[in-house]
Write a protein that holds these residues in place. Structure first.
Motif, PDB file in Angstrom:
ATOM      1  N   GLN A 197       0.733  -1.372  -0.272  1.00 25.87           N
ATOM      2  CA  GLN A 197      -0.118   0.036   0.295  1.00 25.87           C
ATOM      3  C   GLN A 197       0.527   1.207   0.230  1.00 25.87           C
ATOM      4  OE1 GLN A 197      -3.227  -0.024   0.511  1.00 25.87           O
ATOM      5  NE2 GLN A 197      -3.171  -2.340  -0.954  1.00 25.87           N
ATOM      6  N   ALA A 254       1.975   1.395  -3.670  1.00 23.17           N
ATOM      7  CA  ALA A 254       1.906   1.542  -4.495  1.00 23.17           C
ATOM      8  C   ALA A 254       0.884   2.971  -4.621  1.00 23.17           C
ATOM      9  CB  ALA A 254       0.416   1.687  -4.203  1.00 23.17           C
ATOM     10  N   ALA A 255       0.933   3.964  -3.063  1.00 24.91           N
ATOM     11  CA  ALA A 255       0.360   5.345  -3.053  1.00 24.91           C
ATOM     12  C   ALA A 255       2.558   6.395  -3.546  1.00 24.91           C
ATOM     13  CB  ALA A 255       0.871   5.711  -1.198  1.00 24.91           C
ATOM     14  N   ARG A 256       3.386   5.199  -2.938  1.00 24.71           N
ATOM     15  CA  ARG A 256       4.170   6.225  -4.100  1.00 24.71           C
ATOM     16  C   ARG A 256       4.132   6.328  -5.350  1.00 24.71           C
ATOM     17  NH1 ARG A 256       9.239   7.330  -1.146  1.00 24.71           N
ATOM     18  NH2 ARG A 256      10.823   7.433  -1.624  1.00 24.71           N
ATOM     19  N   LEU A 267       1.966   5.851  -7.882  1.00 23.71           N
ATOM     20  CA  LEU A 267       1.383   7.447  -7.828  1.00 23.71           C
ATOM     21  C   LEU A 267       1.461   8.827  -7.091  1.00 23.71           C
ATOM     22  CD1 LEU A 267      -2.480   5.616  -6.526  1.00 23.71           C
ATOM     23  CD2 LEU A 267      -1.521   5.870  -9.299  1.00 23.71           C
ATOM     24  N   ASN A 268       2.500   8.308  -6.622  1.00 23.57           N
ATOM     25  CA  ASN A 268       2.825   9.909  -6.320  1.00 23.57           C
ATOM     26  C   ASN A 268       2.270  11.160  -5.206  1.00 23.57           C
ATOM     27  OD1 ASN A 268       5.253  11.278  -6.326  1.00 23.57           O
ATOM     28  ND2 ASN A 268       4.930  12.615  -8.331  1.00 23.57           N
ATOM     29  N   TYR A 269       1.776  10.277  -4.465  1.00 26.00           N
ATOM     30  CA  TYR A 269       0.832  10.927  -3.507  1.00 26.00           C
ATOM     31  C   TYR A 269       2.414  11.803  -2.191  1.00 26.00           C
ATOM     32  CZ  TYR A 269      -3.808   9.720  -3.483  1.00 26.00           C
ATOM     33  OH  TYR A 269      -4.871   8.864  -4.047  1.00 26.00           O
ATOM     34  N   PRO A 270       1.282  12.906  -2.561  1.00 25.03           N
ATOM     35  CA  PRO A 270       2.007  14.059  -1.295  1.00 25.03           C
ATOM     36  C   PRO A 270       2.262  12.888  -0.074  1.00 25.03           C
ATOM     37  CG  PRO A 270       0.461  14.941  -1.845  1.00 25.03           C
ATOM     38  CD  PRO A 270       0.540  13.999  -2.834  1.00 25.03           C
ATOM     39  N   THR A 271       3.089  13.378   1.139  1.00 24.83           N
ATOM     40  CA  THR A 271       3.393  13.019   2.205  1.00 24.83           C
ATOM     41  C   THR A 271       2.059  12.993   2.776  1.00 24.83           C
ATOM     42  OG1 THR A 271       5.458  13.647   2.258  1.00 24.83           O
ATOM     43  CG2 THR A 271       4.676  12.223   4.832  1.00 24.83           C
ATOM     44  N   LYS A 304      -5.505  10.035   2.732  1.00 22.43           N
ATOM     45  CA  LYS A 304      -5.911   8.806   2.178  1.00 22.43           C
ATOM     46  C   LYS A 304      -6.254   7.466   2.188  1.00 22.43           C
ATOM     47  CE  LYS A 304      -8.524  12.636   1.008  1.00 22.43           C
ATOM     48  NZ  LYS A 304      -9.490  12.771   2.099  1.00 22.43           N
ATOM     49  N   ILE A 305      -4.980   7.054   2.252  1.00 22.61           N
ATOM     50  CA  ILE A 305      -4.236   5.429   1.667  1.00 22.61           C
ATOM     51  C   ILE A 305      -4.581   4.619   2.946  1.00 22.61           C
ATOM     52  CG2 ILE A 305      -2.582   4.746   0.913  1.00 22.61           C
ATOM     53  CD1 ILE A 305      -4.388   6.207  -1.044  1.00 22.61           C
ATOM     54  N   LYS A 321      -0.916  13.623   1.960  1.00 24.61           N
ATOM     55  CA  LYS A 321      -2.311  12.750   1.585  1.00 24.61           C
ATOM     56  C   LYS A 321      -2.120  11.400   1.118  1.00 24.61           C
ATOM     57  CE  LYS A 321      -5.257  16.750  -0.912  1.00 24.61           C
ATOM     58  NZ  LYS A 321      -5.506  16.553   0.580  1.00 24.61           N
ATOM     59  N   PRO A 381      -7.378   5.544   6.659  1.00 19.14           N
ATOM     60  CA  PRO A 381      -8.110   4.989   6.612  1.00 19.14           C
ATOM     61  C   PRO A 381      -7.929   3.469   6.581  1.00 19.14           C
ATOM     62  CG  PRO A 381      -7.970   6.655   4.924  1.00 19.14           C
ATOM     63  CD  PRO A 381      -6.754   6.160   5.529  1.00 19.14           C
ATOM     64  N   GLN A 382      -7.196   2.636   6.149  1.00 17.76           N
ATOM     65  CA  GLN A 382      -7.076   1.202   6.387  1.00 17.76           C
ATOM     66  C   GLN A 382      -6.441   0.794   7.967  1.00 17.76           C
ATOM     67  OE1 GLN A 382      -5.114  -0.743   3.099  1.00 17.76           O
ATOM     68  NE2 GLN A 382      -4.895   1.349   2.061  1.00 17.76           N
TER      69      GLN A 382
END
Lengths: 256, 236
Positions: B122, B125-127, B129-133, B139-140, B135, B143-144
């Motif tokens: 997970q 995948a966040a990396r 998709l280039n998520y900023p830290t 978001k990822i 978010k 919530p899990q």
């Protein structure tokens, strides 16, 4: 002469005492499709994981376009890249994983929409529309509100591809995307990759064990062995006509 | 039971009940404080600076190894005498700080177990998709990480509720305090303290059932199999 979109210059990687990659030089042109084959443990996956910034190279340089991925300029000197620099440079790269890594707390539509909204700051409406189109393209237009746990492995992997594609990467990495699938589900995933490949403009690097598929889709095949690129060329040169003995025995084991 | 008097019981009941608002209010305030402060611990332990991480881990260990009663006394009686930074706090504020900080170290551990339960894929995948830290966390990961810990967080609410009477020792006028002063005034402790026990039972037990329900609801909303899997991982 087109400029390469990805360049590796003498890239080494070790995990502890184990040298996994011992000097990789590589150029990938825009829209080029490259298959990476080789025995397990040869470092195939490590190559693309470094490009996705999931592993840091021990030495050497990786460029995306003309930007150094792992180093940035500071006061005229090159220093280790910080998170901001990595984010800027890796924005053009997308990846599909062996184990899908879908977000289990989101529906498949949300899985696709989330990054365009939160990373690219797209309007929700636009992101939603594009995600629906992408999911329809991979044949999952009727599953939008399902959760990943309700899908088969092949369907999950197609969602994962839609999720990466909707970000419009210039380079897409596929990490043994069929290895975790039941044999009867491999076909549907390869079919989607074939379709994506035909559309053209995106470069693709596929780490794969599907030789026939590599032969069919790839412009270029790299045979990785003991941490170096032992053989490279067009798919037919490498897979069908190579004289390299280790490659021959590797292929033989695969086809028997 | 010749010592038991229903007249005293009925007389004491409304008086003890006057403290209930304070007891519940203090519980909820402490809990809210602990929930927020638990994140502060997690954050400080994840700052990429090793000496800070060690210090924070050590402070958490210290807080957990010291009795909450001692911490309450320290904050209420000793803190005002600390030169420079010392100040006098009301009993209620002292209790919120003391119990809140004490339990935040446990809540922080619960968060950590939830975060550790999130699959490595997970983060990758966040990396990818280039998520900023920020978010990535909101978001990822969280919530899990959080839903599987809800039963544990709920248990801490009930545990805290039962620890809150400690605050009566520094003069927070909750139900225990009311019962005690009734007892000392009329020299009869049996009835008022029985009332305290009944009130705690009446509130704790339904809360436990409510938390159980909430847990099932969260699991339904979430991916069931995944939630069960990671909550097992979080508890062990």
């Amino acid at each position: 002469m087109t400029e390469p979109i990805v360049t590796f210059k003498d890239v080494h990687k070790s995990f502890g005492d184990v040298d996994v990659l011992k000097g990789i030089d590589l150029e990938i042109k825009p829209a080029e499709k490259v298959a990476v084959i080789g025995p397990s443990g040869s470092g195939k996956t490590t190559i693309i994981r470094m490009l996705m910034t999931l592993e840091q190279p021990t030495s050497g340089d990786i460029f995306v376009g003309d930007q150094n991925l792992w180093k940035m300029e500071k006061n005229g000197e090159f220093v280790a890249a910080n998170e901001k620099h990595l984010r800027e440079v890796r924005g053009d790269i997308g990846m599909v994983f062996q184990h899908f890594n879908l977000f289990p707390h989101m529906t498949i539509l949300e899985n696709c929409m989330t990054a365009p909204i939160h990373v690219k700051k797209e309007a929700k409406k636009v992101a939603r529309q594009r995600s629906i189109e992408m999911l329809e393209k991979v044949g999952l237009g009727d599953k939008l509100d399902n959760y990943p746990s309700q899908l088969s492995g092949g369907q999950k992997q197609r969602v994962a591809m839609a999720r990466a594609l909707v970000m419009r990467p210039k380079v897409m990495l596929f990490d043994e995307v069929t290895s975790a699938l039941d044999p009867e589900l491999v076909g549907e995933v390869l079919e989607v990759i074939r379709d994506i490949a035909k559309e053209g403009e995106m470069a693709m690097i596929l780490v794969t064990h599907e030789m026939d598929f590599a032969l069919d889709v790839a412009d270029k095949v790299l045979f990785l062995d003991e941490g170096v690129i032992a053989e490279q060329g067009s798919a037919s040169e490498v897979i069908e006509h190579s004289k390299n003995e280790r490659l021959q025995s590797f292929l033989h084991r695969f086809r028997s | 039971m010749e010592n038991w008097s229903w007249d005293v019981f009925l007389d004491a009941f409304p008086i003890v009940l006057q403290g209930l608002g304070i007891t519940i209010g203090l519980t909820l305030t402490c809990y809210l404080f602990a929930l927020i402060f638990g994140f502060v611990w997690i954050f400080l332990r994840r700052v990429p600076f090793k000496p800070l991480n060690w210090i924070v881990t050590w402070i958490m260990e210290f807080i957990r190894s010291t009795p909450p009663l001692v911490q309450l006394f320290f904050i209420y009686y000793a803190w005002p005498m600390v030169p420079g930074i010392g100040m006098t706090l009301s009993p209620f504020t002292s209790a919120v700080l003391g119990l809140g900080i004490h339990f935040s170290t446990y809540i922080g551990e619960v968060y950590r177990s939830g975060i550790d339960g999130v699959d490595k894929g997970q983060w990758e995948a966040a990396r990818a998709l280039n998520y900023p830290t920020g978010k990535k966390w909101t978001k990822i990961i969280l919530p899990q990480a959080i839903p599987p810990t809800i039963p544990m967080l709920g248990n801490y609410l009930i545990i805290m509720f039962k620890e809150v009477p400690l605050a009566s020792t520094i003069g927070v006028v909750g139900i225990l305090h009311m019962a005690n002063s009734y007892g000392s005034q009329y020299w009869t402790y049996l009835e008022p303290l029985t009332i305290v026990a009944i009130l705690f039972l009446v509130l704790s037990y339904p809360s436990a059932i409510l938390i159980n329900k909430l847990e099932r609801k969260m699991n339904r909303r979430f991916d069931k199999k995944e939630a069960l899997k990671s909550s097992e991982g979080a508890i062990t």
